[in-house]
Scaffold this motif. Structure first.
Motif, PDB file in Angstrom:
ATOM      1  N   HIS A   1      16.359   4.993  21.422  1.00 15.33           N
ATOM      2  CA  HIS A   1      15.249   4.368  21.660  1.00 15.33           C
ATOM      3  C   HIS A   1      15.684   3.007  22.433  1.00 15.33           C
ATOM      4  O   HIS A   1      15.262   2.094  22.477  1.00 15.33           O
ATOM      5  CB  HIS A   1      14.863   3.587  20.257  1.00 15.33           C
ATOM      6  CG  HIS A   1      14.333   4.647  19.426  1.00 15.33           C
ATOM      7  ND1 HIS A   1      13.039   5.461  19.207  1.00 15.33           N
ATOM      8  CD2 HIS A   1      15.040   5.254  18.150  1.00 15.33           C
ATOM      9  CE1 HIS A   1      13.108   6.245  18.461  1.00 15.33           C
ATOM     10  NE2 HIS A   1      14.296   6.052  17.615  1.00 15.33           N
ATOM     11  N   ALA A   2      17.010   3.297  23.394  1.00 18.78           N
ATOM     12  CA  ALA A   2      17.412   2.225  24.073  1.00 18.78           C
ATOM     13  C   ALA A   2      16.606   1.684  25.228  1.00 18.78           C
ATOM     14  O   ALA A   2      16.378   0.511  25.427  1.00 18.78           O
ATOM     15  CB  ALA A   2      18.595   2.885  24.762  1.00 18.78           C
ATOM     16  N   HIS A   3      15.898   2.564  25.823  1.00 20.24           N
ATOM     17  CA  HIS A   3      14.838   2.024  27.007  1.00 20.24           C
ATOM     18  C   HIS A   3      13.757   1.275  26.301  1.00 20.24           C
ATOM     19  O   HIS A   3      13.260   0.250  26.719  1.00 20.24           O
ATOM     20  CB  HIS A   3      14.283   3.152  27.787  1.00 20.24           C
ATOM     21  CG  HIS A   3      15.247   4.013  28.438  1.00 20.24           C
ATOM     22  ND1 HIS A   3      15.911   3.314  29.738  1.00 20.24           N
ATOM     23  CD2 HIS A   3      16.031   5.053  28.592  1.00 20.24           C
ATOM     24  CE1 HIS A   3      16.965   4.121  30.243  1.00 20.24           C
ATOM     25  NE2 HIS A   3      16.899   5.105  29.521  1.00 20.24           N
ATOM     26  N   ASP A   4      13.247   1.791  25.120  1.00 19.64           N
ATOM     27  CA  ASP A   4      12.095   0.985  24.453  1.00 19.64           C
ATOM     28  C   ASP A   4      12.525  -0.192  24.091  1.00 19.64           C
ATOM     29  O   ASP A   4      11.879  -1.120  23.992  1.00 19.64           O
ATOM     30  CB  ASP A   4      11.599   2.039  23.321  1.00 19.64           C
ATOM     31  CG  ASP A   4      10.648   3.163  23.767  1.00 19.64           C
ATOM     32  OD1 ASP A   4      10.309   3.150  24.778  1.00 19.64           O
ATOM     33  OD2 ASP A   4      10.344   4.032  22.775  1.00 19.64           O
ATOM     34  N   LEU A   5      13.668  -0.412  23.427  1.00 23.93           N
ATOM     35  CA  LEU A   5      14.179  -1.714  22.997  1.00 23.93           C
ATOM     36  C   LEU A   5      14.322  -2.560  23.932  1.00 23.93           C
ATOM     37  O   LEU A   5      14.072  -3.907  24.066  1.00 23.93           O
ATOM     38  CB  LEU A   5      15.791  -1.419  22.482  1.00 23.93           C
ATOM     39  CG  LEU A   5      15.609  -0.738  21.066  1.00 23.93           C
ATOM     40  CD1 LEU A   5      17.139  -0.208  20.590  1.00 23.93           C
ATOM     41  CD2 LEU A   5      15.076  -1.676  19.950  1.00 23.93           C
ATOM     42  N   THR A   6      14.878  -2.196  25.232  1.00 23.56           N
ATOM     43  CA  THR A   6      14.978  -3.125  26.457  1.00 23.56           C
ATOM     44  C   THR A   6      13.440  -3.563  26.909  1.00 23.56           C
ATOM     45  O   THR A   6      13.525  -4.596  27.118  1.00 23.56           O
ATOM     46  CB  THR A   6      15.648  -2.293  27.728  1.00 23.56           C
ATOM     47  OG1 THR A   6      16.935  -1.787  27.129  1.00 23.56           O
ATOM     48  CG2 THR A   6      15.692  -3.162  28.780  1.00 23.56           C
ATOM     49  N   ASN A   7      12.705  -2.617  26.791  1.00 24.27           N
ATOM     50  CA  ASN A   7      11.105  -3.144  27.277  1.00 24.27           C
ATOM     51  C   ASN A   7      10.806  -4.059  26.268  1.00 24.27           C
ATOM     52  O   ASN A   7       9.841  -4.903  26.659  1.00 24.27           O
ATOM     53  CB  ASN A   7      10.275  -1.653  27.434  1.00 24.27           C
ATOM     54  CG  ASN A   7      10.523  -0.813  28.305  1.00 24.27           C
ATOM     55  OD1 ASN A   7      11.077  -1.457  29.692  1.00 24.27           O
ATOM     56  ND2 ASN A   7      10.228   0.418  28.174  1.00 24.27           N
ATOM     57  N   ASN A   8      10.941  -3.794  24.952  1.00 21.50           N
ATOM     58  CA  ASN A   8      10.218  -4.797  24.033  1.00 21.50           C
ATOM     59  C   ASN A   8      11.001  -6.064  24.137  1.00 21.50           C
ATOM     60  O   ASN A   8      10.313  -7.175  24.003  1.00 21.50           O
ATOM     61  CB  ASN A   8      10.806  -4.075  22.523  1.00 21.50           C
ATOM     62  CG  ASN A   8      10.140  -4.783  21.370  1.00 21.50           C
ATOM     63  OD1 ASN A   8      10.394  -4.525  20.253  1.00 21.50           O
ATOM     64  ND2 ASN A   8       9.579  -6.125  21.587  1.00 21.50           N
ATOM     65  N   LEU A   9      12.500  -6.010  24.338  1.00 17.50           N
ATOM     66  CA  LEU A   9      12.812  -7.318  24.867  1.00 17.50           C
ATOM     67  C   LEU A   9      12.186  -8.202  25.828  1.00 17.50           C
ATOM     68  O   LEU A   9      12.068  -9.314  25.761  1.00 17.50           O
ATOM     69  CB  LEU A   9      14.403  -7.305  24.961  1.00 17.50           C
ATOM     70  CG  LEU A   9      15.324  -7.032  23.529  1.00 17.50           C
ATOM     71  CD1 LEU A   9      16.664  -6.684  23.986  1.00 17.50           C
ATOM     72  CD2 LEU A   9      15.124  -8.288  22.694  1.00 17.50           C
ATOM     73  N   LEU A  10      12.032  -7.225  27.018  1.00 17.61           N
ATOM     74  CA  LEU A  10      11.474  -7.833  28.261  1.00 17.61           C
ATOM     75  C   LEU A  10       9.813  -8.205  28.093  1.00 17.61           C
ATOM     76  O   LEU A  10       9.574  -9.109  28.638  1.00 17.61           O
ATOM     77  CB  LEU A  10      11.596  -6.888  29.271  1.00 17.61           C
ATOM     78  CG  LEU A  10      13.128  -6.645  29.677  1.00 17.61           C
ATOM     79  CD1 LEU A  10      13.027  -5.534  30.987  1.00 17.61           C
ATOM     80  CD2 LEU A  10      13.620  -7.786  30.199  1.00 17.61           C
ATOM     81  N   THR A  11       9.298  -7.587  27.302  1.00 17.63           N
ATOM     82  CA  THR A  11       7.623  -7.728  27.435  1.00 17.63           C
ATOM     83  C   THR A  11       7.217  -8.577  25.856  1.00 17.63           C
ATOM     84  O   THR A  11       6.191  -9.083  25.882  1.00 17.63           O
ATOM     85  CB  THR A  11       6.906  -6.426  27.324  1.00 17.63           C
ATOM     86  OG1 THR A  11       7.271  -5.595  26.116  1.00 17.63           O
ATOM     87  CG2 THR A  11       7.360  -5.686  28.500  1.00 17.63           C
ATOM     88  N   GLY A  12       7.940  -8.402  24.849  1.00 18.11           N
ATOM     89  CA  GLY A  12       7.758  -8.862  23.539  1.00 18.11           C
ATOM     90  C   GLY A  12       6.849  -7.970  22.796  1.00 18.11           C
ATOM     91  O   GLY A  12       6.439  -8.378  21.576  1.00 18.11           O
ATOM     92  N   PHE A  13       6.744  -6.775  23.192  1.00 18.99           N
ATOM     93  CA  PHE A  13       5.804  -5.699  22.594  1.00 18.99           C
ATOM     94  C   PHE A  13       6.756  -4.421  22.233  1.00 18.99           C
ATOM     95  O   PHE A  13       6.957  -3.855  23.540  1.00 18.99           O
ATOM     96  CB  PHE A  13       4.518  -5.788  23.206  1.00 18.99           C
ATOM     97  CG  PHE A  13       3.610  -6.759  23.309  1.00 18.99           C
ATOM     98  CD1 PHE A  13       3.082  -7.438  21.938  1.00 18.99           C
ATOM     99  CD2 PHE A  13       3.519  -7.562  24.467  1.00 18.99           C
ATOM    100  CE1 PHE A  13       2.244  -8.406  22.226  1.00 18.99           C
ATOM    101  CE2 PHE A  13       3.093  -8.678  24.575  1.00 18.99           C
ATOM    102  CZ  PHE A  13       2.103  -9.240  23.383  1.00 18.99           C
ATOM    103  N   PRO A  14       6.479  -3.708  21.380  1.00 23.79           N
ATOM    104  CA  PRO A  14       7.344  -2.404  21.026  1.00 23.79           C
ATOM    105  C   PRO A  14       6.335  -1.538  21.612  1.00 23.79           C
ATOM    106  O   PRO A  14       5.136  -1.395  21.102  1.00 23.79           O
ATOM    107  CB  PRO A  14       7.545  -2.507  19.523  1.00 23.79           C
ATOM    108  CG  PRO A  14       6.609  -3.362  18.938  1.00 23.79           C
ATOM    109  CD  PRO A  14       6.233  -4.581  19.823  1.00 23.79           C
ATOM    110  N   PRO A  15       7.073  -0.556  22.176  1.00 17.84           N
ATOM    111  CA  PRO A  15       6.009   0.997  22.389  1.00 17.84           C
ATOM    112  C   PRO A  15       5.804   1.344  21.279  1.00 17.84           C
ATOM    113  O   PRO A  15       6.452   1.181  20.025  1.00 17.84           O
ATOM    114  CB  PRO A  15       7.087   1.550  23.489  1.00 17.84           C
ATOM    115  CG  PRO A  15       8.057   0.511  24.184  1.00 17.84           C
ATOM    116  CD  PRO A  15       8.329  -0.555  22.931  1.00 17.84           C
ATOM    117  N   ALA A  16       4.955   2.527  21.221  1.00 18.10           N
ATOM    118  CA  ALA A  16       4.365   3.116  19.818  1.00 18.10           C
ATOM    119  C   ALA A  16       5.529   3.796  19.068  1.00 18.10           C
ATOM    120  O   ALA A  16       5.406   3.431  17.969  1.00 18.10           O
ATOM    121  CB  ALA A  16       3.173   3.827  20.314  1.00 18.10           C
ATOM    122  N   GLN A  17       6.296   4.466  19.889  1.00 20.40           N
ATOM    123  CA  GLN A  17       7.059   5.179  19.179  1.00 20.40           C
ATOM    124  C   GLN A  17       8.408   4.178  18.511  1.00 20.40           C
ATOM    125  O   GLN A  17       8.881   4.586  17.407  1.00 20.40           O
ATOM    126  CB  GLN A  17       8.040   6.168  20.308  1.00 20.40           C
ATOM    127  CG  GLN A  17       8.933   7.026  19.432  1.00 20.40           C
ATOM    128  CD  GLN A  17       9.546   8.170  20.391  1.00 20.40           C
ATOM    129  OE1 GLN A  17       9.327   8.068  21.559  1.00 20.40           O
ATOM    130  NE2 GLN A  17      10.602   8.836  19.856  1.00 20.40           N
TER     131      GLN A  17
END
Length: 200
Positions: free
Chosen positions: A51-67
């Motif tokens: 989930h490394a890419h999703d974690l990075t996106n979450n930190l950048l956007t403030g929202f977790p992807p669905a998975q």
């Protein structure tokens, strides 16, 4: 039969990894301990590297992807947590920290946690007390007294001692889960005979 859910978060970077191996052994020991009480356990393994890419996106956007949201909910809804990290620069890995950075800061409040870490040598074992415990204290979790550190030698000549630590930690996690005072192992319960000490 009563069922308990255990979230197992492991932050190893390779496949396979010693962190995943330790996490699997900790989860198996907890399942065995619960089974002995007539309780079924469901362990959900979470490989943070997936989930490394999703974690990075979450930190950048403030929202977790669905998975990632589903994975975070698994941790939030679990009855207990097993958390294992490799040791980097005398601390937990950045990937491990990133996972708990995006987790709601109230998600672990009052939740029993078994802490584990892996590393090359025994000299890094203080990572449990100087890095992991402060992090989970901040998150208001309930880490059990026995953390489990596994050095490279613990997968060979030290395997028996590692199994003893794993069993003790599992006992404490299940006791904490049931609001009991866990029994501490007495190091003098089975002393080595004096003759054996003299003979090396």
């Amino acid at each position: 039969m009563t069922e308990r859910s255990i979230a197992v978060v492991t932050a190893g970077l390779t496949t396979p990894s010693s962190s995943r191996l330790l996490a699997d052994q900790l989860a198996a020991a907890v399942r065995d301990e619960l089974s002995g009480r007539g309780i079924e356990a469901r362990a959900e393994i979470i490989e943070v590297r997936d989930h490394a890419h999703d974690l990075t996106n979450n930190l950048l956007t403030g929202f977790p992807p669905a998975q990632l949201r589903k994975v975070l909910e698994t941790v939030e809804q679990a009855d207990a947590l097993i958390a294992v990290t490799p040791t980097f620069s005398a601390s937990y890995s950045g990937l491990f920290k990133m996972f708990f950075d995006v987790l709601d800061d109230k998600a672990l409040a009052g939740k029993p946690v078994l802490l584990g870490a892996t590393g090359g040598t025994e000299r890094h074992s203080l990572v449990l007390d100087f890095a992991l415990r402060p992090l989970f204290a901040y998150l208001k979790a309930l880490p059990v007294a026995t953390g489990v550190y596994a050095a490279s030698t613990d997968w060979g000549t030290g395997a028996a001692k590692l199994r003893t630590r794993i069993a003790q930690a599992a006992t404490e996690l299940v006791a904490t889960l049931h609001h009991e005072t866990p029994r501490q192992a007495d190091p003098y319960e089975n002393p080595t005979p004096f003759e054996d000490l003299l003979n090396g």
